[in-house]
Design a protein around this motif. Structure first.
Motif, PDB file in Angstrom:
ATOM      1  N   GLN A 124       3.905   4.698   1.049  1.00  0.00           N
ATOM      2  CA  GLN A 124       4.539   5.646   1.961  1.00  0.00           C
ATOM      3  C   GLN A 124       5.656   6.415   1.277  1.00  0.00           C
ATOM      4  OE1 GLN A 124       5.029   4.404   6.202  1.00  0.00           O
ATOM      5  NE2 GLN A 124       4.440   2.436   5.354  1.00  0.00           N
ATOM      6  N   GLN A 125       6.172   5.853   0.184  1.00  0.00           N
ATOM      7  CA  GLN A 125       7.268   6.536  -0.498  1.00  0.00           C
ATOM      8  C   GLN A 125       6.789   7.611  -1.477  1.00  0.00           C
ATOM      9  OE1 GLN A 125       9.972   4.201  -2.772  1.00  0.00           O
ATOM     10  NE2 GLN A 125      11.736   4.882  -1.599  1.00  0.00           N
ATOM     11  N   THR A 126       5.481   7.640  -1.749  1.00  0.00           N
ATOM     12  CA  THR A 126       4.997   8.685  -2.659  1.00  0.00           C
ATOM     13  C   THR A 126       5.126  10.044  -1.978  1.00  0.00           C
ATOM     14  OG1 THR A 126       2.766   8.361  -1.821  1.00  0.00           O
ATOM     15  CG2 THR A 126       3.323   7.223  -3.865  1.00  0.00           C
ATOM     16  N   ASN A 127       5.274  11.060  -2.777  1.00  0.00           N
ATOM     17  CA  ASN A 127       5.461  12.414  -2.265  1.00  0.00           C
ATOM     18  C   ASN A 127       4.194  12.900  -1.549  1.00  0.00           C
ATOM     19  OD1 ASN A 127       6.046  15.077  -1.861  1.00  0.00           O
ATOM     20  ND2 ASN A 127       7.025  15.327  -3.882  1.00  0.00           N
ATOM     21  N   TYR A 144      -8.964   9.367  -5.203  1.00  0.00           N
ATOM     22  CA  TYR A 144      -7.705   9.590  -4.494  1.00  0.00           C
ATOM     23  C   TYR A 144      -6.920   8.272  -4.379  1.00  0.00           C
ATOM     24  CZ  TYR A 144      -4.838  10.518  -0.294  1.00  0.00           C
ATOM     25  OH  TYR A 144      -3.836  10.626   0.621  1.00  0.00           O
ATOM     26  N   LEU A 145      -7.601   7.239  -3.909  1.00  0.00           N
ATOM     27  CA  LEU A 145      -6.938   5.948  -3.742  1.00  0.00           C
ATOM     28  C   LEU A 145      -6.495   5.387  -5.093  1.00  0.00           C
ATOM     29  CD1 LEU A 145      -9.137   4.232  -1.021  1.00  0.00           C
ATOM     30  CD2 LEU A 145      -6.803   5.087  -0.786  1.00  0.00           C
ATOM     31  N   TRP A 146      -7.364   5.504  -6.066  1.00  0.00           N
ATOM     32  CA  TRP A 146      -7.076   4.971  -7.397  1.00  0.00           C
ATOM     33  C   TRP A 146      -5.820   5.626  -7.982  1.00  0.00           C
ATOM     34  CZ3 TRP A 146      -7.635   0.938 -10.081  1.00  0.00           C
ATOM     35  CH2 TRP A 146      -7.452   0.955 -11.474  1.00  0.00           C
ATOM     36  N   LEU A 147      -5.741   6.976  -7.836  1.00  0.00           N
ATOM     37  CA  LEU A 147      -4.583   7.685  -8.374  1.00  0.00           C
ATOM     38  C   LEU A 147      -3.295   7.283  -7.664  1.00  0.00           C
ATOM     39  CD1 LEU A 147      -6.096  11.222  -9.021  1.00  0.00           C
ATOM     40  CD2 LEU A 147      -5.055   9.692 -10.707  1.00  0.00           C
ATOM     41  N   ILE A 148      -3.404   7.113  -6.358  1.00  0.00           N
ATOM     42  CA  ILE A 148      -2.197   6.725  -5.606  1.00  0.00           C
ATOM     43  C   ILE A 148      -1.749   5.326  -6.008  1.00  0.00           C
ATOM     44  CG2 ILE A 148      -1.371   6.091  -3.309  1.00  0.00           C
ATOM     45  CD1 ILE A 148      -2.599   8.517  -2.241  1.00  0.00           C
ATOM     46  N   LYS A 150      -2.276   3.893  -8.777  1.00  0.00           N
ATOM     47  CA  LYS A 150      -1.743   3.988 -10.129  1.00  0.00           C
ATOM     48  C   LYS A 150      -0.307   4.504 -10.094  1.00  0.00           C
ATOM     49  CE  LYS A 150      -3.654   5.363 -14.404  1.00  0.00           C
ATOM     50  NZ  LYS A 150      -4.556   6.256 -15.142  1.00  0.00           N
ATOM     51  N   GLU A 151      -0.081   5.431  -9.179  1.00  0.00           N
ATOM     52  CA  GLU A 151       1.244   6.019  -9.018  1.00  0.00           C
ATOM     53  C   GLU A 151       2.283   4.947  -8.618  1.00  0.00           C
ATOM     54  OE1 GLU A 151       1.626   9.081  -9.841  1.00  0.00           O
ATOM     55  OE2 GLU A 151       3.777   9.112  -9.377  1.00  0.00           O
ATOM     56  N   VAL A 152       1.823   3.967  -7.841  1.00  0.00           N
ATOM     57  CA  VAL A 152       2.778   2.963  -7.321  1.00  0.00           C
ATOM     58  C   VAL A 152       2.651   1.640  -8.067  1.00  0.00           C
ATOM     59  CG1 VAL A 152       2.861   4.002  -5.035  1.00  0.00           C
ATOM     60  CG2 VAL A 152       1.197   2.196  -5.495  1.00  0.00           C
ATOM     61  N   ARG A 153       2.087   1.644  -9.302  1.00  0.00           N
ATOM     62  CA  ARG A 153       1.815   0.377  -9.973  1.00  0.00           C
ATOM     63  C   ARG A 153       3.079  -0.468 -10.199  1.00  0.00           C
ATOM     64  NH1 ARG A 153       1.539   4.530 -13.456  1.00  0.00           N
ATOM     65  NH2 ARG A 153       2.800   4.384 -15.351  1.00  0.00           N
ATOM     66  N   PHE A 154       4.232   0.187 -10.380  1.00  0.00           N
ATOM     67  CA  PHE A 154       5.466  -0.573 -10.553  1.00  0.00           C
ATOM     68  C   PHE A 154       5.740  -1.425  -9.310  1.00  0.00           C
ATOM     69  CE2 PHE A 154       8.369   0.834 -14.091  1.00  0.00           C
ATOM     70  CZ  PHE A 154       7.327   1.299 -14.871  1.00  0.00           C
ATOM     71  N   SER A 155       5.615  -0.768  -8.175  1.00  0.00           N
ATOM     72  CA  SER A 155       5.882  -1.474  -6.928  1.00  0.00           C
ATOM     73  C   SER A 155       4.833  -2.548  -6.679  1.00  0.00           C
ATOM     74  CB  SER A 155       5.902  -0.499  -5.761  1.00  0.00           C
ATOM     75  OG  SER A 155       6.766   0.566  -6.057  1.00  0.00           O
ATOM     76  N   LEU A 156       3.581  -2.281  -7.080  1.00  0.00           N
ATOM     77  CA  LEU A 156       2.534  -3.284  -6.886  1.00  0.00           C
ATOM     78  C   LEU A 156       2.847  -4.533  -7.702  1.00  0.00           C
ATOM     79  CD1 LEU A 156      -0.859  -1.382  -6.751  1.00  0.00           C
ATOM     80  CD2 LEU A 156       0.585  -2.214  -4.907  1.00  0.00           C
ATOM     81  N   LEU A 157       3.322  -4.350  -8.921  1.00  0.00           N
ATOM     82  CA  LEU A 157       3.674  -5.518  -9.729  1.00  0.00           C
ATOM     83  C   LEU A 157       4.866  -6.259  -9.132  1.00  0.00           C
ATOM     84  CD1 LEU A 157       2.894  -4.506 -13.354  1.00  0.00           C
ATOM     85  CD2 LEU A 157       2.331  -6.667 -12.267  1.00  0.00           C
TER      86      LEU A 157
END
Lengths: 232, 301
Positions: A124-127, A144-148, A150-157
């Protein structure tokens, strides 16, 4: 003070001599909590993504439930999983009460809300403009999902670290559904409780040091993995 | 930088080992049982898992760590020991969640025997309960002879008393003793720990309080405690352990053969000898006294 030294000495002794029972308990802890975290990721990331991207009635209510679930006491989970898994319970036919599998089940339930909540918060925090642009470039749903993600991988870890930390340190659920059976379902936290009630404080301290070390090493590995790109 | 990379690869290796382990994990047969050796002498039973619900004192004293491997070696069964209070162990029996019970609250056990939940009910062993307290002995119990007088002295002097408060065998005994003394303990001096015997002894020691304990757990924990025995030796303080099988006719899921094997093992002559010798090397005295075949009424005479 003397007790603390005794504990540290005992810990070193157990580690250096490679005490078979302690190594077994440590490996089981890693295996059980690792598997539970893995399961919680498989369930949690898709669910968190869904909650972040999909608008539907009752969404905020579900999110509030998930957020509450992050603070769910392990003993409560332990009690409910026990009721389900007992021979007289609805899942009694599975015959997995007092097994490591039962602990994995309970711990996955403990970790899942953490993963769901952190995943959904991160997405939800992605632009929103970025999301729109990915769409505009003609990405398929999967891309689309994969890119998103990937964008949040820091938070996922961060979610992985938080989930693993929550389950490796809990004792209530492991005790209730695992039974703390010697050489079978005894993990580091339940072993520590047992040694305290046996009055073996030095061994209890040693186990607590090993548990902290284990939690630290796994977190260190994940952190280094997370920060890998940062250094280059 | 190179160091950091090396560290990262070590860490990654640790993690992948964990994942690898977890991949082949979750087997439902125990790994650490001595089954391979046992398999040569005895055929593996069809249903090898026996759930034993028991009291914390048999585990915390270390007795089961000696007996269970011997039983497993001899029969090929794997025992899953669930050490809870006697109240909880009996409740597990009443729901058919356990196969065999090793417990120490004869008055509560009677109900299970009477309603046919527990069968093959055998006397196994006894030791005794003792009253322990701080060396300063604020209630002056060391001069007294009976538990009733001792509890009265604790209540009148409002000395701290730590109760288990967990419906365990020891807790049931303690409640019965207060009852017999005609007292209803309450007030800030009477505190419930809600924990096992080992923990409760620690709390009593830290708070300079009195508590009722079984002798085995006290001896096993003595090195960490600032507690003396203030009263012992009364016939009412006997701590009697029985074994029983959960009735398979009532609960079909119970491991009938495994439970019977464990029940028989506990009263076997060889096992009884092991019980008699247990603790002699470490404490210079027996922690439990074998009683198989005796009558409960004859104990302590």
């Amino acid at each position: 003070m003397e007790l603390i030294w005794q504990g540290i000495t005992a810990a070193l002794q157990l580690l250096i001599t490679g005490d078979a029972e302690v190594i077994g308990i440590t490996l089981l802890t890693l295996q059980v909590s690792g598997t539970a975290t893995f399961i919680s990721l498989i369930l949690g990331i898709p669910l968190g993504t869904f909650l972040a991207l999909k608008q539907f009635p009752g969404r905020r209510f579900v999110l509030s439930l998930v957020n509450t679930g992050m603070g769910m006491p392990p003993v409560v989970v332990g009690l409910w999983v026990s009721i389900m898994l007992w021979r007289s319970g609805p899942l009694g036919f599975l015959n997995i009460m007092y097994t490591p599998t039962a602990i994995i089940m309970a711990q996955a339930i403990i970790a899942a809300p953490v993963v769901v909540a952190l995943t959904s918060a991160a997405i939800q925090q992605t632009n929103p403009k970025l999301r729109l642009q990915i769409r505009a470039l003609g990405a398929s749903n999967f891309q689309y999902l994969w890119l998103i993600l990937k964008e949040v991988r820091f938070s996922l870890l961060a979610a992985v670290i938080a989930g693993f930390g929550a389950v490796v340190s809990e004792v209530g659920a492991s005790m209730a559904v695992g039974g703390n059976i010697k050489g079978y379902s005894r993990v580091l936290t339940t072993a520590t409780v047992l040694e305290v009630s046996k009055g073996n404080f030095d061994i209890a301290i040693a186990l607590s040091i090993i548990l902290s070390l284990l939690a630290y090493l796994v977190t260190l590995a994940l952190t280094l993995f997370q920060q890998k790109r940062q250094g280059e | 930088m190179r160091f950091k990379k090396a560290l990262a690869s070590v860490a990654a290796a640790t993690l992948s080992a964990a994942v690898l382990l977890s991949g082949c994990g979750t087997t439902s047969t125990p790994q650490a049982s001595p089954a391979p050796q046992a398999a040569q002498t005895t055929p593996k039973p069809a249903n090898p898992n026996v759930i034993l619900a028991t009291t914390t004192s048999t585990q915390d004293s270390g007795l089961l760590d000696v007996l269970v491997p011997q039983f497993e070696q001899k029969t090929g069964y794997t025992v899953k020991t669930i050490a809870v209070g006697t109240g909880a162990a009996l409740a597990m029996g009443e729901k058919g969640e356990a196969d065999v019970l090793l417990v120490h609250a004869p008055s509560s056990e009677k109900k299970l025997v009477d309603n046919q939940t527990g069968i093959n009910y055998n006397l196994v062993m006894h030791n005794d309960f003792i009253l322990v307290g701080p060396a300063s002995d604020p209630a002056k119990i060391k001069e007294l002879r009976t538990t009733a007088a001792a509890l009265k002295a604790i209540a009148t002097t409002q000395s701290i008393f730590i109760s288990r408060g967990d419906d365990s065998g020891t807790d049931k005994m303690e409640k019965a003793l207060w009852n017999k003394a005609g007292l209803k303990p309450s007030g800030t001096w009477y505190q419930e720990s809600g924990q096992g015997m080992g923990q409760t002894l620690n709390i009593a020691s830290e708070k300079n309080g009195y508590t009722l304990t079984d002798r085995a757990t006290y001896l096993a924990n003595q090195k960490n405690l600032k507690l003396d025995i203030v009263l012992q030796g009364e016939a009412a303080l006997l701590n009697i352990y029985h074994v029983m099988q959960v009735n398979p006719e009532k609960y079909p899921k119970v491991n009938k053969d495994g439970a019977k094997a464990f029940d028989d093992f506990m009263v076997d002559t060889a096992t009884q000898k092991v019980i008699a010798d247990f603790g002699k090397d470490k404490f210079g005295q027996s922690l439990f006294f074998p009683d198989a075949g005796k009558k409960m009424e004859d104990l302590g005479k």
